[in-house]
Design a protein around this motif. Structure first.
Motif, PDB file in Angstrom:
ATOM      1  N   SER A 162     -29.454  65.059  -5.092  1.00  0.00           N
ATOM      2  CA  SER A 162     -29.636  64.643  -6.488  1.00  0.00           C
ATOM      3  C   SER A 162     -28.580  65.270  -7.386  1.00  0.00           C
ATOM      4  CB  SER A 162     -31.030  65.040  -6.989  1.00  0.00           C
ATOM      5  OG  SER A 162     -32.020  64.291  -6.340  1.00  0.00           O
ATOM      6  N   SER A 163     -28.091  64.471  -8.313  1.00  0.00           N
ATOM      7  CA  SER A 163     -27.075  64.918  -9.264  1.00  0.00           C
ATOM      8  C   SER A 163     -27.731  65.700 -10.397  1.00  0.00           C
ATOM      9  CB  SER A 163     -26.344  63.686  -9.810  1.00  0.00           C
ATOM     10  OG  SER A 163     -25.531  64.020 -10.891  1.00  0.00           O
ATOM     11  N   ILE A 164     -27.118  66.831 -10.761  1.00  0.00           N
ATOM     12  CA  ILE A 164     -27.682  67.678 -11.819  1.00  0.00           C
ATOM     13  C   ILE A 164     -26.778  67.755 -13.049  1.00  0.00           C
ATOM     14  CG2 ILE A 164     -28.635  69.936 -12.400  1.00  0.00           C
ATOM     15  CD1 ILE A 164     -30.175  68.395 -10.191  1.00  0.00           C
ATOM     16  N   HIS A 165     -25.496  68.051 -12.836  1.00  0.00           N
ATOM     17  CA  HIS A 165     -24.627  68.179 -14.007  1.00  0.00           C
ATOM     18  C   HIS A 165     -23.166  67.930 -13.648  1.00  0.00           C
ATOM     19  CE1 HIS A 165     -23.793  72.324 -12.474  1.00  0.00           C
ATOM     20  NE2 HIS A 165     -22.615  72.096 -13.041  1.00  0.00           N
ATOM     21  N   LEU A 166     -22.367  67.751 -14.678  1.00  0.00           N
ATOM     22  CA  LEU A 166     -20.914  67.630 -14.549  1.00  0.00           C
ATOM     23  C   LEU A 166     -20.262  68.774 -15.307  1.00  0.00           C
ATOM     24  CD1 LEU A 166     -18.291  65.941 -13.859  1.00  0.00           C
ATOM     25  CD2 LEU A 166     -18.567  64.912 -16.122  1.00  0.00           C
ATOM     26  N   GLU A 167     -19.298  69.421 -14.663  1.00  0.00           N
ATOM     27  CA  GLU A 167     -18.453  70.409 -15.347  1.00  0.00           C
ATOM     28  C   GLU A 167     -17.086  69.747 -15.516  1.00  0.00           C
ATOM     29  OE1 GLU A 167     -18.387  73.874 -12.833  1.00  0.00           O
ATOM     30  OE2 GLU A 167     -20.453  73.444 -12.263  1.00  0.00           O
ATOM     31  N   PRO A 168     -16.788  69.235 -16.679  1.00  0.00           N
ATOM     32  CA  PRO A 168     -15.535  68.501 -16.836  1.00  0.00           C
ATOM     33  C   PRO A 168     -14.312  69.366 -16.536  1.00  0.00           C
ATOM     34  CG  PRO A 168     -16.964  68.201 -18.740  1.00  0.00           C
ATOM     35  CD  PRO A 168     -17.544  69.311 -17.934  1.00  0.00           C
ATOM     36  N   MET A 169     -13.453  68.884 -15.657  1.00  0.00           N
ATOM     37  CA  MET A 169     -12.179  69.551 -15.396  1.00  0.00           C
ATOM     38  C   MET A 169     -11.272  69.312 -16.599  1.00  0.00           C
ATOM     39  SD  MET A 169      -9.623  68.928 -12.138  1.00  0.00           S
ATOM     40  CE  MET A 169     -10.465  69.914 -10.920  1.00  0.00           C
ATOM     41  N   GLY A 170     -10.425  70.281 -16.894  1.00  0.00           N
ATOM     42  CA  GLY A 170      -9.573  70.119 -18.065  1.00  0.00           C
ATOM     43  C   GLY A 170      -8.195  70.715 -17.886  1.00  0.00           C
ATOM     44  N   VAL A 171      -7.311  70.358 -18.800  1.00  0.00           N
ATOM     45  CA  VAL A 171      -5.950  70.899 -18.841  1.00  0.00           C
ATOM     46  C   VAL A 171      -5.919  72.028 -19.875  1.00  0.00           C
ATOM     47  CG1 VAL A 171      -3.513  70.411 -19.265  1.00  0.00           C
ATOM     48  CG2 VAL A 171      -4.984  68.633 -18.263  1.00  0.00           C
ATOM     49  N   TYR A 172      -5.415  73.188 -19.461  1.00  0.00           N
ATOM     50  CA  TYR A 172      -5.383  74.369 -20.332  1.00  0.00           C
ATOM     51  C   TYR A 172      -3.965  74.932 -20.416  1.00  0.00           C
ATOM     52  CZ  TYR A 172     -10.437  74.248 -19.692  1.00  0.00           C
ATOM     53  OH  TYR A 172     -11.749  73.853 -19.666  1.00  0.00           O
ATOM     54  N   SER A 173      -3.734  75.710 -21.451  1.00  0.00           N
ATOM     55  CA  SER A 173      -2.441  76.374 -21.595  1.00  0.00           C
ATOM     56  C   SER A 173      -2.588  77.616 -22.452  1.00  0.00           C
ATOM     57  CB  SER A 173      -1.429  75.426 -22.249  1.00  0.00           C
ATOM     58  OG  SER A 173      -0.185  76.082 -22.437  1.00  0.00           O
ATOM     59  N   ASN A 174      -1.827  78.644 -22.114  1.00  0.00           N
ATOM     60  CA  ASN A 174      -1.744  79.837 -22.957  1.00  0.00           C
ATOM     61  C   ASN A 174      -0.526  79.775 -23.881  1.00  0.00           C
ATOM     62  OD1 ASN A 174      -4.032  81.019 -21.923  1.00  0.00           O
ATOM     63  ND2 ASN A 174      -2.959  82.508 -20.632  1.00  0.00           N
ATOM     64  N   LYS A 175       0.285  78.732 -23.686  1.00  0.00           N
ATOM     65  CA  LYS A 175       1.553  78.654 -24.415  1.00  0.00           C
ATOM     66  C   LYS A 175       1.591  77.522 -25.439  1.00  0.00           C
ATOM     67  CE  LYS A 175       3.953  80.372 -20.288  1.00  0.00           C
ATOM     68  NZ  LYS A 175       4.938  80.066 -19.221  1.00  0.00           N
ATOM     69  N   PHE A 176       0.777  76.494 -25.212  1.00  0.00           N
ATOM     70  CA  PHE A 176       0.844  75.306 -26.067  1.00  0.00           C
ATOM     71  C   PHE A 176      -0.536  74.925 -26.600  1.00  0.00           C
ATOM     72  CE2 PHE A 176       4.251  75.076 -22.925  1.00  0.00           C
ATOM     73  CZ  PHE A 176       5.370  74.947 -23.745  1.00  0.00           C
ATOM     74  N   LYS A 177      -0.544  74.338 -27.780  1.00  0.00           N
ATOM     75  CA  LYS A 177      -1.788  73.946 -28.439  1.00  0.00           C
ATOM     76  C   LYS A 177      -2.148  72.485 -28.170  1.00  0.00           C
ATOM     77  CE  LYS A 177      -2.455  77.950 -30.387  1.00  0.00           C
ATOM     78  NZ  LYS A 177      -3.562  78.824 -29.926  1.00  0.00           N
ATOM     79  N   GLU A 178      -1.238  71.730 -27.581  1.00  0.00           N
ATOM     80  CA  GLU A 178      -1.522  70.335 -27.242  1.00  0.00           C
ATOM     81  C   GLU A 178      -0.774  69.964 -25.974  1.00  0.00           C
ATOM     82  OE1 GLU A 178      -0.284  67.816 -30.415  1.00  0.00           O
ATOM     83  OE2 GLU A 178       1.632  68.823 -30.674  1.00  0.00           O
ATOM     84  N   PHE A 179      -1.233  68.936 -25.314  1.00  0.00           N
ATOM     85  CA  PHE A 179      -0.642  68.538 -24.046  1.00  0.00           C
ATOM     86  C   PHE A 179       0.492  67.549 -24.291  1.00  0.00           C
ATOM     87  CE2 PHE A 179      -0.753  66.098 -19.924  1.00  0.00           C
ATOM     88  CZ  PHE A 179      -0.188  67.113 -19.170  1.00  0.00           C
ATOM     89  N   LYS A 180       1.655  68.095 -24.600  1.00  0.00           N
ATOM     90  CA  LYS A 180       2.876  67.304 -24.749  1.00  0.00           C
ATOM     91  C   LYS A 180       3.981  68.023 -23.991  1.00  0.00           C
ATOM     92  CE  LYS A 180       1.825  65.038 -29.135  1.00  0.00           C
ATOM     93  NZ  LYS A 180       2.260  64.783 -30.550  1.00  0.00           N
ATOM     94  N   PRO A 181       3.915  67.954 -22.649  1.00  0.00           N
ATOM     95  CA  PRO A 181       4.848  68.735 -21.825  1.00  0.00           C
ATOM     96  C   PRO A 181       6.303  68.329 -22.026  1.00  0.00           C
ATOM     97  CG  PRO A 181       3.596  67.190 -20.476  1.00  0.00           C
ATOM     98  CD  PRO A 181       2.986  67.161 -21.835  1.00  0.00           C
ATOM     99  N   GLN A 182       7.187  69.329 -21.975  1.00  0.00           N
ATOM    100  CA  GLN A 182       8.618  69.091 -22.035  1.00  0.00           C
ATOM    101  C   GLN A 182       9.131  68.752 -20.635  1.00  0.00           C
ATOM    102  OE1 GLN A 182      10.280  69.203 -25.109  1.00  0.00           O
ATOM    103  NE2 GLN A 182       8.138  69.359 -25.780  1.00  0.00           N
ATOM    104  N   LYS A 183      10.332  68.256 -20.559  1.00  0.00           N
ATOM    105  CA  LYS A 183      10.918  67.909 -19.266  1.00  0.00           C
ATOM    106  C   LYS A 183      10.983  69.161 -18.379  1.00  0.00           C
ATOM    107  CE  LYS A 183      14.621  65.138 -17.292  1.00  0.00           C
ATOM    108  NZ  LYS A 183      15.795  64.280 -17.591  1.00  0.00           N
TER     109      LYS A 183
END
Length: 258
Positions: free
Chosen positions: A99-120
């Motif tokens: 039986s399914s109980i819960h979801l722990e959403p996986m996420g993208v994190y960073s200690n250097k950036f405030k938004e996910f706009k990666p540079q080349k």
């Protein structure tokens, strides 16, 4: 009066001991956060059903499955179906997600950036186990940063378009939080993010959809799906009390799926 109070006290102790002895052990393996915390909430309900819940905490995804398969545990609660499927194949175990109980959403994190706009050429850490690696890559593909070929378990080799030339660093799930010091971004499982003090709902730059197939299940050995112990455990976990606890305590970092 003093003697009477002492007698009542001793009688209460014996009553408690007798009650505890009458309860049947129900042994469940779990990781500390959030699974063991959630299990703690249902001990009173299980006692009413005649079971003494014993929670065994693990920090890896192998031992609780082995212990459930060999009968040392009655059940475990820490994993999603894709992981279980691969585990059964790799270890020749006969475990079933009940039986399914819960979801722990996986996420993208960073200690250097405030938004996910990666540079080349940005360095992105992802889990190195097959199911969570594929899961992480799909989250990134959903942002259109990369494109993936159709694959049951995608790896970086299945990336068909990577215009930013992102560099993917494959790391053990439990080490992903530490990797934030060395990489630009890391895709981290919800339970490890929680243990590190993150709130995925607030701190993740990108968060997995609630429609994800990676909900966490109660797992038992094949043949025990309908046992009284299993049914009592599921009933207690899929209760309004647990749903309310998850919503209040984790504030969106853990999402009930029942």
């Amino acid at each position: 009066m003093l003697k009477f109070n002492v007698f009542v006290f001793i009688l209460a102790i014996f009553s408690t001991i007798n009650t505890a002895l009458a309860l049947e052990p129900l042994k469940v393996g779990a990781v500390p956060t959030p699974h063991a915390l959630i299990l703690e909430q249902i001990k009173p309900e299980l006692e009413k059903e005649g079971y003494a819940l014993e929670i065994f905490e693990f920090t890896d995804g192998v031992q609780p499955n082995i212990a459930t398969d060999n009968g040392s545990l009655d059940a475990n609660y820490f994993q999603h179906k894709p992981y279980l499927t691969e585990f059964n194949k790799a270890h020749n175990t006969k475990l079933v997600a009940v039986s399914s109980i819960h979801l722990e959403p996986m996420g993208v994190y960073s200690n250097k950036f405030k938004e996910f706009k990666p540079q080349k050429g940005a360095r992105v850490a992802i889990p190195n186990n097959p199911t969570n690696e594929a899961r992480a890559l799909q989250i990134l593909a959903n942002t259109d940063i990369i494109k993936l070929k159709k694959s049951e378990l995608a790896t970086p080799l299945d990336i068909s378009e990577n215009t930013l030339e992102l560099k993917f660093i494959e790391i053990k799930d439990a080490q992903l939080v530490r990797s934030l010091e060395d990489v630009d971004f890391a895709v981290i499982n919800g339970n490890f993010a929680l243990q590190a003090g993150f709130n995925p709902a607030k701190d993740a730059l990108v968060l997995e959809s609630t429609q994800s197939e990676y909900a966490n299940y109660v797992v038992v050995k094949q043949g025990n799906e309908k046992s009284p112990k299993t049914q009592a455990l599921i009933k207690a976990l899929q209760s309004q009390k647990v749903k309310a606890y998850i919503k209040a305590h984790f504030e969106g970092a853990v999402i009930p799926t029942f």
